[in-house]
Design a protein around this motif. Structure first.
Motif, PDB file in Angstrom:
ATOM      1  N   LYS A  18       0.545  -1.073  -0.075  1.00 27.05           N
ATOM      2  CA  LYS A  18       0.068   0.017   0.031  1.00 27.05           C
ATOM      3  C   LYS A  18       0.817   1.159  -0.034  1.00 27.05           C
ATOM      4  CE  LYS A  18      -4.007  -2.092   2.567  1.00 27.05           C
ATOM      5  NZ  LYS A  18      -3.292  -3.355   2.270  1.00 27.05           N
ATOM      6  N   ILE A  19       0.356   2.289  -0.715  1.00 29.96           N
ATOM      7  CA  ILE A  19       1.146   3.592  -0.666  1.00 29.96           C
ATOM      8  C   ILE A  19      -0.118   4.653  -0.501  1.00 29.96           C
ATOM      9  CG2 ILE A  19       2.171   5.198  -2.317  1.00 29.96           C
ATOM     10  CD1 ILE A  19       4.235   3.527  -1.388  1.00 29.96           C
ATOM     11  N   SER A  20       0.379   5.558   0.226  1.00 30.01           N
ATOM     12  CA  SER A  20      -0.785   6.911   0.297  1.00 30.01           C
ATOM     13  C   SER A  20      -1.307   7.343  -0.828  1.00 30.01           C
ATOM     14  CB  SER A  20      -0.117   7.766   1.479  1.00 30.01           C
ATOM     15  OG  SER A  20      -0.996   9.006   1.527  1.00 30.01           O
ATOM     16  N   ILE A  21      -2.447   7.747  -0.769  1.00 34.75           N
ATOM     17  CA  ILE A  21      -3.106   8.506  -1.916  1.00 34.75           C
ATOM     18  C   ILE A  21      -2.730   9.801  -1.979  1.00 34.75           C
ATOM     19  CG2 ILE A  21      -5.209   7.353  -1.801  1.00 34.75           C
ATOM     20  CD1 ILE A  21      -6.371   9.693  -0.589  1.00 34.75           C
ATOM     21  N   PHE A  22      -2.002  10.518  -1.028  1.00 42.55           N
ATOM     22  CA  PHE A  22      -1.137  11.481  -1.011  1.00 42.55           C
ATOM     23  C   PHE A  22       0.308  11.426  -1.461  1.00 42.55           C
ATOM     24  CE2 PHE A  22      -4.555  12.129   2.144  1.00 42.55           C
ATOM     25  CZ  PHE A  22      -5.401  13.120   1.468  1.00 42.55           C
ATOM     26  N   ASP A  23       0.860  10.347  -1.946  1.00 36.20           N
ATOM     27  CA  ASP A  23       1.950  10.117  -2.227  1.00 36.20           C
ATOM     28  C   ASP A  23       2.256  11.113  -3.558  1.00 36.20           C
ATOM     29  OD1 ASP A  23       4.763   8.199  -1.598  1.00 36.20           O
ATOM     30  OD2 ASP A  23       4.391   8.872  -3.754  1.00 36.20           O
ATOM     31  N   ARG A  24       3.582  11.803  -3.639  1.00 35.96           N
ATOM     32  CA  ARG A  24       3.760  12.661  -4.465  1.00 35.96           C
ATOM     33  C   ARG A  24       4.063  12.111  -5.970  1.00 35.96           C
ATOM     34  NH1 ARG A  24       4.230  18.363  -3.900  1.00 35.96           N
ATOM     35  NH2 ARG A  24       5.899  18.374  -5.488  1.00 35.96           N
ATOM     36  N   GLY A  25       4.625  10.699  -5.767  1.00 37.67           N
ATOM     37  CA  GLY A  25       4.524  10.175  -7.193  1.00 37.67           C
ATOM     38  C   GLY A  25       3.577   9.779  -7.903  1.00 37.67           C
ATOM     39  N   PHE A  26       2.492   9.483  -7.038  1.00 37.28           N
ATOM     40  CA  PHE A  26       1.082   9.332  -7.641  1.00 37.28           C
ATOM     41  C   PHE A  26       0.380  10.907  -7.951  1.00 37.28           C
ATOM     42  CE2 PHE A  26      -3.662   9.131  -6.168  1.00 37.28           C
ATOM     43  CZ  PHE A  26      -4.061   8.217  -7.487  1.00 37.28           C
ATOM     44  N   LEU A  27       0.514  11.707  -7.128  1.00 38.76           N
ATOM     45  CA  LEU A  27      -0.125  13.024  -7.503  1.00 38.76           C
ATOM     46  C   LEU A  27       0.638  13.844  -8.336  1.00 38.76           C
ATOM     47  CD1 LEU A  27      -1.562  14.072  -3.804  1.00 38.76           C
ATOM     48  CD2 LEU A  27      -2.945  13.027  -5.786  1.00 38.76           C
ATOM     49  N   MET A  28       1.843  13.759  -8.534  1.00 39.16           N
ATOM     50  CA  MET A  28       2.902  14.831  -9.317  1.00 39.16           C
ATOM     51  C   MET A  28       3.801  14.117 -10.036  1.00 39.16           C
ATOM     52  SD  MET A  28       1.710  17.586  -7.895  1.00 39.16           S
ATOM     53  CE  MET A  28       0.891  18.704  -6.341  1.00 39.16           C
ATOM     54  N   ALA A  29       3.812  13.033 -10.147  1.00 45.55           N
ATOM     55  CA  ALA A  29       4.931  12.246 -10.675  1.00 45.55           C
ATOM     56  C   ALA A  29       6.137  12.811 -10.420  1.00 45.55           C
ATOM     57  CB  ALA A  29       4.864  12.601 -12.437  1.00 45.55           C
ATOM     58  N   ASP A  30       6.299  13.068  -9.027  1.00 42.14           N
ATOM     59  CA  ASP A  30       7.464  13.710  -8.311  1.00 42.14           C
ATOM     60  C   ASP A  30       8.481  12.532  -7.861  1.00 42.14           C
ATOM     61  OD1 ASP A  30       9.174  15.117  -7.057  1.00 42.14           O
ATOM     62  OD2 ASP A  30       7.921  16.101  -5.458  1.00 42.14           O
ATOM     63  N   GLY A  31       8.958  11.868  -8.734  1.00 41.95           N
ATOM     64  CA  GLY A  31       9.831  10.611  -8.223  1.00 41.95           C
ATOM     65  C   GLY A  31      10.730  10.237  -9.399  1.00 41.95           C
ATOM     66  N   VAL A  32      11.616   9.437  -9.035  1.00 40.55           N
ATOM     67  CA  VAL A  32      12.712   8.955  -9.964  1.00 40.55           C
ATOM     68  C   VAL A  32      12.659   7.272  -9.970  1.00 40.55           C
ATOM     69  CG1 VAL A  32      14.153  10.981  -9.712  1.00 40.55           C
ATOM     70  CG2 VAL A  32      14.518   9.175  -8.133  1.00 40.55           C
ATOM     71  N   TYR A  33      13.188   6.600 -10.740  1.00 41.37           N
ATOM     72  CA  TYR A  33      13.155   5.292 -10.735  1.00 41.37           C
ATOM     73  C   TYR A  33      14.341   4.516 -11.740  1.00 41.37           C
ATOM     74  CZ  TYR A  33      11.976   4.549 -15.932  1.00 41.37           C
ATOM     75  OH  TYR A  33      11.794   4.784 -16.988  1.00 41.37           O
ATOM     76  N   GLU A  34      14.610   3.390 -11.257  1.00 43.47           N
ATOM     77  CA  GLU A  34      15.688   2.732 -12.085  1.00 43.47           C
ATOM     78  C   GLU A  34      15.284   1.054 -12.225  1.00 43.47           C
ATOM     79  OE1 GLU A  34      18.725   3.249 -13.118  1.00 43.47           O
ATOM     80  OE2 GLU A  34      18.814   5.334 -12.542  1.00 43.47           O
ATOM     81  N   VAL A  35      15.766   0.775 -13.217  1.00 42.68           N
ATOM     82  CA  VAL A  35      15.462  -0.791 -13.322  1.00 42.68           C
ATOM     83  C   VAL A  35      16.862  -1.467 -13.757  1.00 42.68           C
ATOM     84  CG1 VAL A  35      14.137  -2.653 -14.955  1.00 42.68           C
ATOM     85  CG2 VAL A  35      13.399  -0.421 -14.576  1.00 42.68           C
ATOM     86  N   THR A  36      17.257  -2.510 -12.734  1.00 45.95           N
ATOM     87  CA  THR A  36      18.315  -3.398 -12.817  1.00 45.95           C
ATOM     88  C   THR A  36      17.812  -4.656 -13.248  1.00 45.95           C
ATOM     89  OG1 THR A  36      19.310  -1.858 -10.917  1.00 45.95           O
ATOM     90  CG2 THR A  36      20.103  -4.228 -11.431  1.00 45.95           C
TER      91      THR A  36
END
Length: 286
Positions: A18-36
Motif C-alpha cells: 500500500k502507498i498513500s493516496i497523497f504520495d507525490r509520485g501518484f499525484l505529481m509524478a514527483d519521483g525517480v526510478y531505476e530498473v536493474t
C-alpha cells in the motif's frame, strides 16, 4: 504464488502493498526510478544504476530513504525471496506523502521519501526480438527538457509505445529539431560504414547505463564510435540500426517508418555487441 515486494522498509506480498493516496509520485509524478537487470540470479551493473539514481535524486533535491549499500541488500533479498533467475528489479523513490496535496515540496524533515521495489520475470538473454529485429516509427518528441533525469513522468513515452502499436510497429524513435533523440524507453543508434553513431549526452536524452557499457565495449573491440545527432532519413539509409536499454540489452532495428534498414535482418555489429555485452554482464554481475 504472489511476488514479495518492498515498500517503505517492509517486505510484503504484492497484494498487501500500500502507498498513500497523497504520495507525490501518484499525484505529481514527483519521483525517480531505476530498473536493474538480473541474469543467473545476479544484478547487472548495479553500481551504474545506483550512481545514476543518486544523480537523479540530487538534480531534484530529493532525499534517499536508504543508503546505496542498503539498496543493494534490498535488491539481493528480493532476488532471493522471489527466486528470480532472469528479469529485472524496478525501483521507485518519490518525495513522499505529505498530509495533503500541494505544489510546494514538503519538508523532508517531516515527510520522508517513499521507496518501492518489485521484481519482474523476463526473458532477457534469449529474447526472440533480438534474433528478428524490431520495427520503429518516428514521432515528435514532446517530453519535458530534463530527460537526463530518470523520472517517473512516462506518459508521453507510453503514448509513443501506443502510437507504434497502432501503426503495427514495435516502438517509436522521438525526433526533435529534425534529429532523433532516443526511443521511448531506450537509446538509439545507427551504423554506417561500420561506424556506430548515437546522439551525444546532454539534457536531451537519458544517460543510459547500458549505453555507456555498450559504447565502452565497442571501443574495446576496435569499433569506431561517433557521438552526434542523426536524422530519420540518415537512419533509413544506414547499414544497421539498434537500441540499448537495461532490459533489451542490444536489440537490432530492421525497419524505420516502413523503410527496411540494410538487409532487413539484424546486422553483424548489433549482434556482436549484444553477444559481448551479455558475456560481460554474466561475468561481472553481483
Amino acid at each position: 504464488m504472489s511476488r514479495t515486494v518492498y515498500v517503505n522498509g517492509e517486505y510484503c506480498a504484492e497484494e498487501d502493498a500500500k502507498i498513500s493516496i497523497f504520495d507525490r509520485g501518484f499525484l505529481m509524478a514527483d519521483g525517480v526510478y531505476e530498473v536493474t537487470s538480473v541474469l543467473d540470479g545476479k544484478l547487472v551493473d548495479f553500481d551504474g544504476h545506483a550512481k545514476r539514481l543518486e544523480r537523479s535524486l540530487k538534480e531534484l533535491d530529493m532525499a534517499s530513504p536508504v543508503t546505496m549499500d542498503e539498496l543493494l541488500e534490498i535488491h539481493r533479498e528480493l532476488v532471493k525471496r522471489n527466486d528470480l533467475e532472469e528479469g529485472g528489479i524496478y525501483l521507485q523513490i518519490t518525495r513522499g506523502a505529505p498530509a495533503d496535496r500541494d505544489f510546494a515540496f514538503p519538508d523532508p524533515a517531516t515527510t520522508p521519501s517513499s521507496i518501492v521495489l518489485f521484481t519482474q520475470v523476463k526473458n532477457l538473454a534469449n529474447a526472440p526480438a533480438a534474433q528478428t529485429g524490431i520495427s520503429v516509427i518516428s514521432i515528435e518528441d514532446q517530453r519535458w527538457a530534463r530527460r537526463d533525469i530518470k523520472t517517473v513522468q512516462l506518459l508521453y513515452p507510453s503514448m509513443g509505445k501506443m502510437m507504434a502499436k497502432a501503426a503495427g510497429a514495435d516502438d517509436a524513435w522521438m525526433v526533435e529539431d529534425g534529429q532523433v533523440t532516443e526511443g521511448t524507453s531506450n537509446n538509439a543508434y545507427i551504423v554506417k560504414g561500420r561506424k556506430i553513431i548515437t546522439r551525444q549526452l546532454s539534457n536531451d536524452i537519458l544517460h543510459g547505463i547500458t549505453r555507456a557499457a555498450v559504447l565502452r565495449l565497442a571501443k574495446e573491440a576496435q569499433m569506431e564510435v561517433e557521438e552526434r545527432g542523426f536524422t530519420i532519413e540518415e537512419a533509413q539509409d544506414a547499414d544497421e540500426a539498434f537500441i540499448t536499454s537495461a532490459t533489451t540489452f542490444v536489440q537490432p532495428v530492421v525497419s524505420i517508418d516502413g523503410e527496411t534498414i540494410g538487409t532487413g535482418k539484424p546486422g553483424n555489429i548489433a549482434l556482436r555487441l549484444r553477444e559481448i555485452y551479455i558475456e560481460e554482464s554474466r561475468a561481472k554481475a553481483i
